[in-house]
Design an enzyme around this catalytic site. Structure first.
Site, PDB file in Angstrom:
ATOM      1  N   GLU A 238      -0.214  11.134   8.003  1.00  0.00           N
ATOM      2  CA  GLU A 238       0.985  10.456   8.531  1.00  0.00           C
ATOM      3  C   GLU A 238       1.151  10.762  10.018  1.00  0.00           C
ATOM      4  OE1 GLU A 238       2.150   7.788   6.764  1.00  0.00           O
ATOM      5  OE2 GLU A 238       2.459   9.188   5.123  1.00  0.00           O
TER       6      GLU A 238
ATOM      7  N   ARG B 136       0.826  -1.206   0.000  1.00  0.00           N
ATOM      8  CA  ARG B 136       0.000   0.000   0.000  1.00  0.00           C
ATOM      9  C   ARG B 136       0.861   1.257   0.000  1.00  0.00           C
ATOM     10  NH1 ARG B 136       2.628   2.236   3.211  1.00  0.00           N
ATOM     11  NH2 ARG B 136       2.721   1.931   5.457  1.00  0.00           N
TER      12      ARG B 136
ATOM     13  N   ASP C 212      -2.072  -0.608   7.641  1.00  0.00           N
ATOM     14  CA  ASP C 212      -1.533  -1.450   6.567  1.00  0.00           C
ATOM     15  C   ASP C 212      -2.367  -2.711   6.368  1.00  0.00           C
ATOM     16  OD1 ASP C 212       0.331   0.496   6.820  1.00  0.00           O
ATOM     17  OD2 ASP C 212       1.990  -0.815   7.409  1.00  0.00           O
TER      18      ASP C 212
HETATM   19 MG    MG Z   1       5.858  -2.927   7.599  1.00  0.00          MG
END
Ligand code: MG
Ligand code: ADP
Length: 391
Positions: free
Chosen positions: A42, A36, A184
């Site tokens: 962030e 990804r 993630d």
């Molecule tokens: Mg990682």
């Protein structure tokens, strides 16, 4: 030229061929999970904020077959595994599986240990096109691919995809020893072709954001080929600044803070470092929400501006950029047709992501190469689908 990514089917064919050579039979189960790129948002995840990633056409493929003897054997073609590219362990009760050597196997063992049921012994081969350690989440791709493999092998799935993502996050925490967030695993599971995923890290509510009319624009990923090395102490230092700021403000997290609260911190003579870290988080959470709206309206100019602001805030306030990332971002922004460019991932190395007109890709790559002291790698990132079985 951007690196040409092989189609998932050719990665699968390669894995099937290696499996047949190694194990002397045909694999039956074939699955993949994508890496990804985070478009914006962030260091917001551990502050209960928003993130906006999309799944990539880079994938980790696992092919395999169950058998009746007691040993599970896994082979990875990846160049990150070092000399020990193969390992085996006793299958059976998943509660008996423990982390150990080689380290890369812990991501896989952790997923088996956190699966919903025991699985039979199996042989498997892993082939991946996600560069490892570049901030494109090869680790989550490996975990989600493993979990998807186990689902297909056992015919059992958790009730909700969220549970799959959470089980894989737990595998990374407990077996690989990496205190990662949840983004993630969510995007590798729930990625949808043509969409980015807005994830609220406070309550894990997701919204698919369509990228309509992207036709003339494209996201370019540039790997600085300096590994992302946000050391755990630098990471914890920043996280603690955020928690401290929230505590001073009497808030559960910085998600509940706004720009007035930043002024309150300043008026209370809170250290500059804490004020700057808090300011990044507060502004980044708002930018991520604004970016999701801009994307939905196909307002790419505005999306690009927000990407630029995000990078500048990460560089100046959160202090997680590096000279390599700054140089790639500055070079990209100098090219006509580039709408925005920023570092992506935790920082201190890894990749940048740039939104630009399709017809500006070649000259942007040339300019970035000319201005950068190292050797970057370029990828065109199309919003791709999440993990699934490949028929
Ligand atoms: Mg990682
Ligand atoms: P990132 O997720 O940004 O790529 P991480 O440091 O979180 O970086 O994860 C990289 C690690 O994940 C590798 O060092 C390795 O242990 C493991 N890994 C990822 N992909 C593979 C693969 N295809 N085969 C074996 N191990 C892998």
């Amino acid at each position: 030229m951007a690196t040409l990514l092989p189609h998932v089917n050719s990665v699968k064919e390669k894995a099937l061929q290696i499996f047949a050579e190694k194990f002397g039979e045909q694999a039956i189960v074939c699955v993949y999970a994508p890496g990804r790129v985070n478009l914006i948002g962030e260091h917001t995840d551990y502050n209960d904020g928003f993130v906006l990633p999309m799944a990539l056409p880079m994938v980790t493929v696992i092919v395999g077959k169950s058998h009746n003897d007691k040993k599970t054997r896994i082979f990875s073609l990846s160049n990150v595994v070092g000399d020990i590219n193969e390992f085996e362990f006793k299958a059976g009760n998943r509660a008996d599986i423990k982390p150990g050597e080689p380290k890369w196997a812990n991501y896989i063992k952790g997923c088996i240990a956190n699966f919903i049921c025991d699985v039979p012994a199996f042989n498997a081969v892993i082939v991946s096109t996600v560069p490892a350690g570049a901030g494109l989440s090869s680790s989550a791709a490996l975990e989600i691919a493993t979990y998807t493999f186990l689902e297909t092998l056992s015919g059992k799935k958790p009730e909700k995809p969220e549970l799959k993502a959470l089980a894989c996050q737990k595998a990374e925490h407990d077996f690989a020893g990496v205190p990662c967030g949840i983004m993630d695993q969510f995007i590798s599971t729930m990625g949808k072709e043509g969409y980015a995923l807005l994830l609220d890290c406070r309550d894990l509510i997701t919204k698919q954001i369509p990228m309509l009319h992207l036709d003339n624009y494209v996201f370019l990923i540039t790997n600085s080929n300096t590994p992302h090395k946000l050391s755990s102490s630098a990471y914890c230092e920043r996280r603690d600044c955020c928690y401290e700021a929230a505590k001073i403000l009497g808030k559960k997290s910085l998600r509940d803070a706004n720009m007035n609260d930043i002024l309150v911190l300043i008026s209370q003579n809170v250290s500059e470092s804490i004020v700057k870290k808090a300011r990044h988080v507060v502004t980044e959470i708002q930018r991520t929400l604004n970016a999701a709206v801009a994307l939905q309206k196909s307002d790419f100019q505005q999306f690009g501006r927000l990407m630029n602001e995000s990078h500048d805030s990460l560089r100046d306030d959160y202090e997680v950029s590096s000279k390599e990332l700054d140089s790639l971002v500055s070079a990209a922004r100098e090219v006509d047709g580039v709408l925005g460019s920023r570092l992506t991932g935790a920082g201190f190395g890894g990749c940048t992501v740039t939104l630009l007109r399709k017809d500006a890709v070649d000259k942007t790559i040339q300019h970035m190469k000319a201005k950068y002291s190292g050797t970057p790698t370029f990828y065109i990132a199309t919003p791709s689908g999440g993990a699934r079985e490949i028929s």
